[in-house]
Design a protein around this motif. Structure first.
Motif, short mmCIF file in Angstrom:
data_model
loop_
_atom_site.label_atom_id
_atom_site.label_comp_id
_atom_site.label_asym_id
_atom_site.label_seq_id
_atom_site.Cartn_x
_atom_site.Cartn_y
_atom_site.Cartn_z
N PRO A 145 0.84 -1.21 0.00
CA PRO A 145 0.00 0.00 0.00
C PRO A 145 0.86 1.25 0.00
O PRO A 145 1.96 1.28 0.57
CB PRO A 145 -0.81 -0.13 1.29
CG PRO A 145 0.00 -1.05 2.15
CD PRO A 145 0.66 -2.00 1.22
N ALA A 146 0.36 2.28 -0.67
CA ALA A 146 1.08 3.55 -0.72
C ALA A 146 1.16 4.15 0.67
O ALA A 146 0.24 4.00 1.50
CB ALA A 146 0.38 4.50 -1.68
N ALA A 147 2.22 4.86 0.96
CA ALA A 147 2.36 5.52 2.27
C ALA A 147 1.29 6.58 2.45
O ALA A 147 0.93 7.30 1.51
CB ALA A 147 3.75 6.14 2.37
N SER A 148 0.76 6.69 3.67
CA SER A 148 -0.32 7.65 3.96
C SER A 148 0.19 9.06 3.88
O SER A 148 1.31 9.38 4.30
CB SER A 148 -0.89 7.38 5.35
OG SER A 148 -1.81 8.40 5.69
N ALA A 149 -0.67 9.96 3.34
CA ALA A 149 -0.32 11.38 3.25
C ALA A 149 -0.78 12.16 4.49
O ALA A 149 -0.57 13.36 4.59
CB ALA A 149 -0.94 12.00 2.00
N GLU A 150 -1.49 11.48 5.46
CA GLU A 150 -1.97 12.15 6.66
C GLU A 150 -0.81 12.57 7.55
O GLU A 150 0.22 11.92 7.56
CB GLU A 150 -2.89 11.19 7.45
CG GLU A 150 -4.17 10.84 6.71
CD GLU A 150 -5.15 12.00 6.68
OE1 GLU A 150 -4.99 12.92 7.52
OE2 GLU A 150 -6.02 12.01 5.81
#
Length: 616
Positions: free
Chosen positions: A597-602
């Motif tokens: 999964p792509a790294a979270s931008a939060e």
């Protein structure tokens, strides 16, 4: 200018069959290998017919260096099943001798069958398939392959070699192999070739690929068909006449073939046909019109690619070596396609080069003298091959001399193949690699028996008889009589093969029962040297033959089962099939992992989403 950051141990110019074989071997053993190709695959190439000693040595190289794909080229069934069904089968060399203005005479036919399973039969290589296959395999083994790399300059320096391409790229390597064939840039840049070829053979060629060429068996009546044991349509077929010869190499001559083409070429003695007379196809048709049987053979044949007409085919080089560079045989010299032995010279050289280069890379020592034995082996092989071919063109003047000289070639072909075959079978029985290591010993390195003193002495004496007939000192019939008498007195070939009998038009077959008879004769009657060259474990040979038959039966059963399954069911598990080039090395397909999964931008302090929401 773009200089590649990677420095290679070995760069190979040319991705034909020789260059690609060598790239596979070197990369397999961890050598940093660059394979450069000026054009792109697939591409047309001549050199399509194998002979027994070539096929056996290909199998040996595959075993010796751990590259089974090379060995697959050496035997028809492995080639068909693992590489290409577009290649043809070769069960014999077959020759029909023709006289101008008359139909072929049934007694003017000769044949030398090739080996049968488990080692044979031989193959007709559709080079568009085989060369591109090996080039691709070099990438799997770890070589860097650059296509359409047009090299314009080569700089040989003490510390290595620099190659400059037309697009500005610069490649650097410790050592260079020139595998570029007739149009060798290195030969031009460094003036390596003889201004006048040293070979006595002096021929030019007309050739193409054709469709609609029927089996030569259809030219024969029942009596003529019974003269030879193997079908002409499953042979490398030769039409021979005073002043030249033709090759007919079918790729469509077995039931599994997917290739309708036949390679066709004509070689003309420039003493009788000094220069082209019109466009190549017109000259071809005009010449075959003199020979009614040949004309009938090609009555419905049509070319599928432009005809090629050449000037003199021969070129030679006194040296294959330069500091930091070595040429493969066909970059240095070429004789004639007769007897298909140019590929044998190549395969012998590839074995020697691979062995020597692996040692040179390991020791970081590329001194020119450590490669000198390769140059010597290649030049000796070319000179012997030239003698065999040039004497053949002299012998073509009469069926008497051709029938006699053909036996001398067959002698070298057969005994030259027995040597590597004995080493291969001893290795297959014991698994002892020391047997394979012997293939590069000087007494084992040769083409058409040029490493066997008894064979060379016999050929030289027969050549002198034919030369006397050519010079008008004796008749062609008298020359043939002398040659057959000499062959009949030889004590190193079985008498039942009939080398000295002008009426025995096929000396032997090489089926399992016949092969066991030949080996048994050498065990009982051969000298120590001939027993070493011509005997091997018969039980092991029979075991491999039975294994081949059982494998063929299992393959047929699997295909029948799969066909029945496909009639009834939509699904199958064939997606698990391992390509032969992987399974031969024990490799297996592994599951393809999911993309992480792509790294979270939060922001790092943001609260996690509730689990239930994630599931929704």
């Amino acid at each position: 200018m773009t200089v590649t950051s990677k420095r290679y141990d070995v760069a190979i110019l040319g991705s034909g069959i020789g260059g690609s074989m060598l790239a596979c071997i070197l990369a397999k053993h961890g050598v940093r290998t660059l394979l450069l190709e000026g054009a792109s695959h697939p591409r047309f190439a001549i050199g399509e017919s194998l002979i027994p000693e070539t096929g056996i040595r290909l199998r040996i190289i595959g075993e010796k260096y751990g590259v089974p794909e090379i060995g697959w080229l050496g035997s028809f069934h492995a080639l068909r099943d693992n590489v290409s069904s577009g290649c043809g089968v070769k069960r014999s060399f077959s020759f029909m001798y023709h006289e101008a203005g008359r139909e072929h005479r049934s007694e003017h036919i000769n044949q030398l069958p090739t080996l049968t399973p488990p080692i044979g039969p031989d193959s007709h290589l559709f080079r568009q398939d085989t060369d591109s296959y090996l080039a691709a395999m070099s990438v799997q083994y770890g070589a860097d392959f650059v296509s359409q790399a047009r090299i314009e300059d080569i700089a040989l320096r003490d510390e290595g070699v620099e190659l400059r391409a037309a697009d500005g790229a610069v490649y650097r390597t410790k050592y260079l192999i020139d595998a570029s064939g007739m149009r060798s840039l290195a030969s031009d840049l460094f003036g390596m070739r003889d201004e006048t070829p040293r070979f006595r053979t002096d021929t030019r060629a007309l050739f193409t690929h054709m469709i609609g060429v029927k089996s030569a068996d259809l030219l024969l009546d029942g009596k003529a068909r019974r003269t030879v044991p193997s079908p002409l349509g499953e042979a490398t077929m030769h039409h021979v006449f005073d002043g030249g010869w033709m090759w007919v190499i079918p790729f469509n001559n077995h039931r599994d073939s997917t290739n309708p083409l036949t390679s066709v070429g004509m070689l003309l003695d420039r003493r009788q046909h000094p220069r082209p007379e019109g466009p190549p196809e017109e000259e071809f048709r005009r010449i075959i019109a003199r020979y009614p049987t040949i004309q009938r053979h090609f009555a419905e044949a049509k070319a599928v690619r432009p005809w090629v007409g050449s000037g003199r085919l021969q070129y030679s080089s006194p040296h294959l070596l330069m500091p930091r560079m070595l040429q493969l045989p066909h970059a240095a010299g070429f004789v004639d396609p007769l007897f298909s032995s140019g590929m044998s010279v190549l395969v012998v050289a590839v074995d020697q080069i691979a062995e020597t280069l692996l040692q040179a890379v390991a020791e970081d020592d590329f001194a020119t003298e450590r490669f000198q034995h390769i140059e010597d082996t290649v030049n000796r092989a070319f000179d012997h091959y030239d003698e065999v071919v040039s004497t053949s063109f002299d012998a073509f003047a009469s069926y008497d001399t051709w029938n006699a000289w053909n036996r001398n070639w067959a002698l070298g072909n057969m005994l030259g193949a027995f040597g590597p075959l004995s080493l291969l079978m001893r290795y297959l029985k014991s698994g002892d690699p020391s047997h394979l290591a012997k293939t590069t010993e000087p007494s084992r390195m040769g083409v058409l028996g040029n490493q066997l003193p008894d064979v060379v002495a016999t050929m030289n004496a027969s050549r002198d008889d034919i030369t006397a007939a050519t010079n008008g000192e004796i008749t062609h019939a008298a020359a043939a009589e002398r040659i057959f008498a000499r062959l009949g007195r030889l004590d190193f070939v079985p008498p039942y093969m009939g080398f000295g009998d002008p009426d025995q038009h096929a000396i032997a077959t090489f089926t399992l029962p016949a092969g066991m008879r030949h080996v048994s004769w050498y065990r009982r009657h051969g000298s120590a040297a001939w027993r070493e060259n011509c005997t091997f474990p018969l039980v092991s040979y029979a075991r491999h033959a039975i294994g081949f038959a059982l494998d063929s039966a299992r393959t047929a059963s699997r295909r029948g089962t799969a066909a029945t399954r496909d009639i009834v069911f939509a699904g199958n598990r064939d997606w698990r099939y391992q390509p032969a080039a992987l399974s031969a090395h024990g490799k297996k397909w592994t599951p393809i992992p999911p993309t992480p999964p792509a790294a979270s931008a939060e922001p790092s302090g943001a609260p996690e989403a509730p689990a239930a929401a994630s599931r929704r």
